[in-house]
Design a protein around this motif. Structure first.
Motif, PDB file in Angstrom:
ATOM      1  N   THR A  42     -24.358  91.445   3.374  1.00 39.95           N
ATOM      2  CA  THR A  42     -23.324  91.904   2.398  1.00 39.95           C
ATOM      3  C   THR A  42     -23.128  90.446   1.867  1.00 39.95           C
ATOM      4  O   THR A  42     -22.294  89.914   2.417  1.00 39.95           O
ATOM      5  CB  THR A  42     -22.260  92.107   2.362  1.00 39.95           C
ATOM      6  OG1 THR A  42     -23.329  93.815   3.256  1.00 39.95           O
ATOM      7  CG2 THR A  42     -22.242  92.345   0.906  1.00 39.95           C
ATOM      8  N   ILE A  43     -23.513  90.113   0.450  1.00 40.25           N
ATOM      9  CA  ILE A  43     -22.703  88.893   0.064  1.00 40.25           C
ATOM     10  C   ILE A  43     -22.243  88.949  -1.340  1.00 40.25           C
ATOM     11  O   ILE A  43     -22.879  89.655  -2.185  1.00 40.25           O
ATOM     12  CB  ILE A  43     -24.262  88.277  -1.153  1.00 40.25           C
ATOM     13  CG1 ILE A  43     -25.743  87.633  -0.339  1.00 40.25           C
ATOM     14  CG2 ILE A  43     -24.067  86.844  -1.173  1.00 40.25           C
ATOM     15  CD1 ILE A  43     -26.665  87.158   0.008  1.00 40.25           C
ATOM     16  N   ASP A  44     -21.074  88.727  -1.255  1.00 39.38           N
ATOM     17  CA  ASP A  44     -20.159  89.058  -2.106  1.00 39.38           C
ATOM     18  C   ASP A  44     -20.330  88.429  -3.099  1.00 39.38           C
ATOM     19  O   ASP A  44     -19.304  86.551  -2.947  1.00 39.38           O
ATOM     20  CB  ASP A  44     -18.603  89.194  -1.696  1.00 39.38           C
ATOM     21  CG  ASP A  44     -18.413  90.287  -0.391  1.00 39.38           C
ATOM     22  OD1 ASP A  44     -19.097  91.050  -1.243  1.00 39.38           O
ATOM     23  OD2 ASP A  44     -17.668  90.016   0.234  1.00 39.38           O
ATOM     24  N   LEU A  45     -20.899  88.526  -4.368  1.00 40.84           N
ATOM     25  CA  LEU A  45     -20.885  87.720  -5.267  1.00 40.84           C
ATOM     26  C   LEU A  45     -21.161  88.169  -6.963  1.00 40.84           C
ATOM     27  O   LEU A  45     -21.958  88.979  -6.935  1.00 40.84           O
ATOM     28  CB  LEU A  45     -22.363  86.784  -5.065  1.00 40.84           C
ATOM     29  CG  LEU A  45     -22.037  85.839  -6.367  1.00 40.84           C
ATOM     30  CD1 LEU A  45     -21.325  84.634  -6.035  1.00 40.84           C
ATOM     31  CD2 LEU A  45     -24.209  85.040  -5.981  1.00 40.84           C
ATOM     32  N   PRO A  46     -19.319  88.381  -7.501  1.00 41.69           N
ATOM     33  CA  PRO A  46     -19.590  89.743  -8.758  1.00 41.69           C
ATOM     34  C   PRO A  46     -20.429  89.123  -9.818  1.00 41.69           C
ATOM     35  O   PRO A  46     -20.603  87.685 -10.078  1.00 41.69           O
ATOM     36  CB  PRO A  46     -18.416  89.702  -8.712  1.00 41.69           C
ATOM     37  CG  PRO A  46     -17.026  89.271  -7.726  1.00 41.69           C
ATOM     38  CD  PRO A  46     -18.442  87.935  -6.917  1.00 41.69           C
ATOM     39  N   ASP A  47     -21.482  89.699 -10.476  1.00 40.03           N
ATOM     40  CA  ASP A  47     -21.289  89.294 -12.126  1.00 40.03           C
ATOM     41  C   ASP A  47     -22.561  88.237 -11.403  1.00 40.03           C
ATOM     42  O   ASP A  47     -23.750  87.466 -12.292  1.00 40.03           O
ATOM     43  CB  ASP A  47     -21.115  88.813 -13.135  1.00 40.03           C
ATOM     44  CG  ASP A  47     -20.186  89.729 -13.359  1.00 40.03           C
ATOM     45  OD1 ASP A  47     -20.356  90.641 -13.447  1.00 40.03           O
ATOM     46  OD2 ASP A  47     -18.707  89.209 -13.300  1.00 40.03           O
ATOM     47  N   VAL A  73     -29.392  95.289  -5.433  1.00 39.54           N
ATOM     48  CA  VAL A  73     -28.332  93.844  -6.050  1.00 39.54           C
ATOM     49  C   VAL A  73     -27.462  94.847  -7.529  1.00 39.54           C
ATOM     50  O   VAL A  73     -28.080  95.045  -8.211  1.00 39.54           O
ATOM     51  CB  VAL A  73     -29.628  93.122  -7.325  1.00 39.54           C
ATOM     52  CG1 VAL A  73     -27.901  92.192  -8.091  1.00 39.54           C
ATOM     53  CG2 VAL A  73     -30.264  92.487  -6.113  1.00 39.54           C
ATOM     54  N   GLY A  74     -25.937  94.859  -6.353  1.00 38.70           N
ATOM     55  CA  GLY A  74     -25.099  95.272  -7.572  1.00 38.70           C
ATOM     56  C   GLY A  74     -24.716  94.574  -8.185  1.00 38.70           C
ATOM     57  O   GLY A  74     -24.555  93.300  -8.630  1.00 38.70           O
ATOM     58  N   CYS A 125     -26.673  93.783  -1.157  1.00 36.47           N
ATOM     59  CA  CYS A 125     -26.897  94.426   0.258  1.00 36.47           C
ATOM     60  C   CYS A 125     -28.197  94.545   0.095  1.00 36.47           C
ATOM     61  O   CYS A 125     -29.108  94.703  -0.207  1.00 36.47           O
ATOM     62  CB  CYS A 125     -26.284  95.861   0.086  1.00 36.47           C
ATOM     63  SG  CYS A 125     -24.781  96.159  -0.791  1.00 36.47           S
ATOM     64  N   TYR A 126     -28.486  93.978   1.742  1.00 38.49           N
ATOM     65  CA  TYR A 126     -29.685  93.654   2.424  1.00 38.49           C
ATOM     66  C   TYR A 126     -29.934  93.879   3.058  1.00 38.49           C
ATOM     67  O   TYR A 126     -28.670  93.810   4.637  1.00 38.49           O
ATOM     68  CB  TYR A 126     -29.927  91.913   2.503  1.00 38.49           C
ATOM     69  CG  TYR A 126     -31.242  91.367   2.520  1.00 38.49           C
ATOM     70  CD1 TYR A 126     -32.362  92.087   2.935  1.00 38.49           C
ATOM     71  CD2 TYR A 126     -31.783  90.851   1.330  1.00 38.49           C
ATOM     72  CE1 TYR A 126     -33.863  92.101   3.460  1.00 38.49           C
ATOM     73  CE2 TYR A 126     -33.273  90.028   1.479  1.00 38.49           C
ATOM     74  CZ  TYR A 126     -34.320  91.317   2.071  1.00 38.49           C
ATOM     75  OH  TYR A 126     -35.183  90.891   1.611  1.00 38.49           O
TER      76      TYR A 126
END
Length: 185
Positions: A19-24, A70-71, A76-77
């Motif tokens: 999980t890569i936390d990167l908003p927008d 991609v959210g 999330c991968y």
């Protein structure tokens, strides 16, 4: 110069969650190679700040069975492992992991707990045992309604009993208590 986003990971014997936390995140590029090469790049924010991650995963992966989502808050991968075995770490590089790489404790399951994930009794074989003949419940032969409650039960709950207490009784008990306290002083 690009930055590293916060990255969390967890595993099962057959897959790894990244999980890569990167908003927008915008212009998201994900690349996964069979030998375990994981590459991510994106921009974020109004300034379009570049972020990237380049990792050599611990072992080989199945690219065709892996999926990405991609959210608006994160990427999330789900990476499918080529072999069903537990990895001792996410990346090949030994030693201390990079600062941006953390364990995702919300998704983490220990190796010995994964085997216990089945609900209790799921693997029990009862054969032809007929539970309806056990006569469990309604042992007194009471008349039960559709919800299973005894229609002839006149007992009240504690809440109902408290509501039935008259306000006069409550005032009388309070004044007696106040008088007793005044006499002690």
């Amino acid at each position: 110069m690009s930055r590293h986003p916060s990255l969390k990971w967890a595993q099962r014997s057959d897959k790894v969650f990244i999980t890569i936390d990167l908003p927008d995140a915008q212009d998201v590029k994900l690349k996964l190679e069979p030998e375990g090469k994981f590459v991510f790049s994106a921009t974020s924010g109004s300034d379009k700040i570049p972020y990237e991650v380049d990792l050599d995963l611990f072992d080989s992966v199945d690219v065709n069975e892996s999926k990405a989502s991609v959210g608006s808050r994160n990427i999330c991968y789900l990476v499918k492992k080529l072999e069903n075995k537990w990895w001792s770490r996410l990346i090949k590089q030994g030693g201390k992991p990079p600062v941006f790489l953390k364990v995702d404790w919300d998704k983490w399951v220990d190796e010995d707990e994964e085997l216990d994930e089945k609900p209790a009794g799921a693997d029990m074989d009862f054969g032809d045992f007929d539970f309806s003949k056990m006569n469990m419940g309604n042992m007194g032969g009471a008349d039960l309604d559709a919800a299973g409650y005894d229609e002839n039960d006149d007992s009240d709950t504690e809440d109902e009993n408290a509501e039935e207490a008259s306000p006069a009784d409550t005032k009388e008990e309070a004044s007696t208590s106040v008088e007793a306290d005044a006499k002690k002083a």
